[in-house]
Design a protein around this motif. Sequence first.
Motif, PDB file in Angstrom:
ATOM      1  N   ASP A  87      -1.732   6.070   6.054  1.00 53.51           N
ATOM      2  CA  ASP A  87      -2.687   5.032   5.673  1.00 53.51           C
ATOM      3  C   ASP A  87      -2.049   4.154   4.597  1.00 53.51           C
ATOM      4  O   ASP A  87      -2.177   4.386   3.407  1.00 53.51           O
ATOM      5  N   ASP A  89      -2.739   0.969   3.887  1.00 55.49           N
ATOM      6  CA  ASP A  89      -3.712   0.182   3.142  1.00 55.49           C
ATOM      7  C   ASP A  89      -4.249   0.978   1.953  1.00 55.49           C
ATOM      8  O   ASP A  89      -4.426   0.432   0.856  1.00 55.49           O
ATOM      9  N   TYR A  90      -4.513   2.263   2.169  1.00 53.76           N
ATOM     10  CA  TYR A  90      -4.967   3.133   1.088  1.00 53.76           C
ATOM     11  C   TYR A  90      -3.884   3.245   0.010  1.00 53.76           C
ATOM     12  O   TYR A  90      -4.172   3.194  -1.199  1.00 53.76           O
ATOM     13  N   HIS A  91      -2.640   3.393   0.446  1.00 51.82           N
ATOM     14  CA  HIS A  91      -1.520   3.495  -0.490  1.00 51.82           C
ATOM     15  C   HIS A  91      -1.436   2.250  -1.376  1.00 51.82           C
ATOM     16  O   HIS A  91      -1.306   2.350  -2.608  1.00 51.82           O
ATOM     17  N   ARG A  92      -1.522   1.084  -0.791  1.00 46.05           N
ATOM     18  CA  ARG A  92      -1.389  -0.156  -1.561  1.00 46.05           C
ATOM     19  C   ARG A  92      -2.603  -0.377  -2.469  1.00 46.05           C
ATOM     20  O   ARG A  92      -2.465  -0.881  -3.592  1.00 46.05           O
ATOM     21  N   ALA A  93      -3.791  -0.007  -2.002  1.00 47.26           N
ATOM     22  CA  ALA A  93      -4.990  -0.151  -2.835  1.00 47.26           C
ATOM     23  C   ALA A  93      -4.919   0.778  -4.051  1.00 47.26           C
ATOM     24  O   ALA A  93      -5.261   0.377  -5.179  1.00 47.26           O
ATOM     25  N   GLU A  96      -2.398  -0.591  -6.557  1.00 49.42           N
ATOM     26  CA  GLU A  96      -2.924  -1.744  -7.286  1.00 49.42           C
ATOM     27  C   GLU A  96      -3.849  -1.293  -8.413  1.00 49.42           C
ATOM     28  O   GLU A  96      -3.790  -1.826  -9.533  1.00 49.42           O
ATOM     29  N   GLU A 131       9.105  -0.392   0.124  1.00 53.03           N
ATOM     30  CA  GLU A 131       8.245  -0.567  -1.041  1.00 53.03           C
ATOM     31  C   GLU A 131       9.042  -0.624  -2.346  1.00 53.03           C
ATOM     32  O   GLU A 131       8.613  -1.265  -3.309  1.00 53.03           O
TER      33      GLU A 131
END
Length: 298
Positions: A87, A89-93, A96, A131
């Motif tokens: 996931d 999207d979860y990692h980037r959220a 942040e 990343e």
Amino acid sequence: MPLGPSSSAVHVHLNPTAAAPNVPRTPTSVTVHPGALFSILDHYLRRTDTQDRVIGTLLGTRTETEVEVRSSFAVLHSETSEQVAVDMDYHRAMYELHHRVNPKEIIVGWYSTGSNLNTYSALIQNFYSEETAPNQAIHLAINTGVEEGEQAGVKAFVGSPVGVFPKPENCVFVPVPVELRFHDAERSGIDLLTKTATSLSSTSSQPVSDLEILEQAILTVQGMLDRVLTYIQAVLSGEKKGDPAIGRYLMDTLGASADDLEKGGFNSTLQDTLMISYLANLVRSQAEVSSRLALAAT
């Protein structure tokens, strides 16, 4: 994002310093702090029954040759015999949110539990390399020691592509020296966990006060000085052969050079010694008064 299956991921033991000189920013050492390690172990304990391993993101600071892992957070993923899904999207959220609290910490790599490095590990390594670009991503493999025949430990790796036209799934994992390090402020917490783990009773240890921590530190220093004094007396009496390396170390640590004596260094050292002795007696007196008051109250 699902990552499909592929051919191979290779784990070899190579010397990181023997890498090609034209490869930039190859770390030569990795330092892991207890906070990150405890977070990884907590993630492993909370895994579902269907998960063989857990993965997550490593955060910290880095130079061109050293990486310091200060914290980590879990990343949702699933693995089957056909594919692995991460996931992102979860990692980037999560990154942040973490970056708002700790702006100095950046993504330095990822972790996984267990000692198995397979094709999926190579694919995940490729994702984290994007990343951390242009730096190489660190992979931290935490062996929890729950499997029979496996010893608990921590290993660090960097990925190196294989082939003329390398694919993400073709990767060589090169080991990097790893060290566990803690700050002085974390010492009391680690000591508490150590006492709880080695305790024979079912009750956990209670946090100690600052005064008790200071007393334990002074007693530790006193024990070290007693061992040094015993060693010196044994060498002077001929019972033990002196080690020149130990003698030079003691001279550098405790001795004063002629220049220091001429510049008054001896007097300042003596004042420090007297202050330490005064503080030790003060702590001892305070401990005796506290114990007597406690007995009188009972």
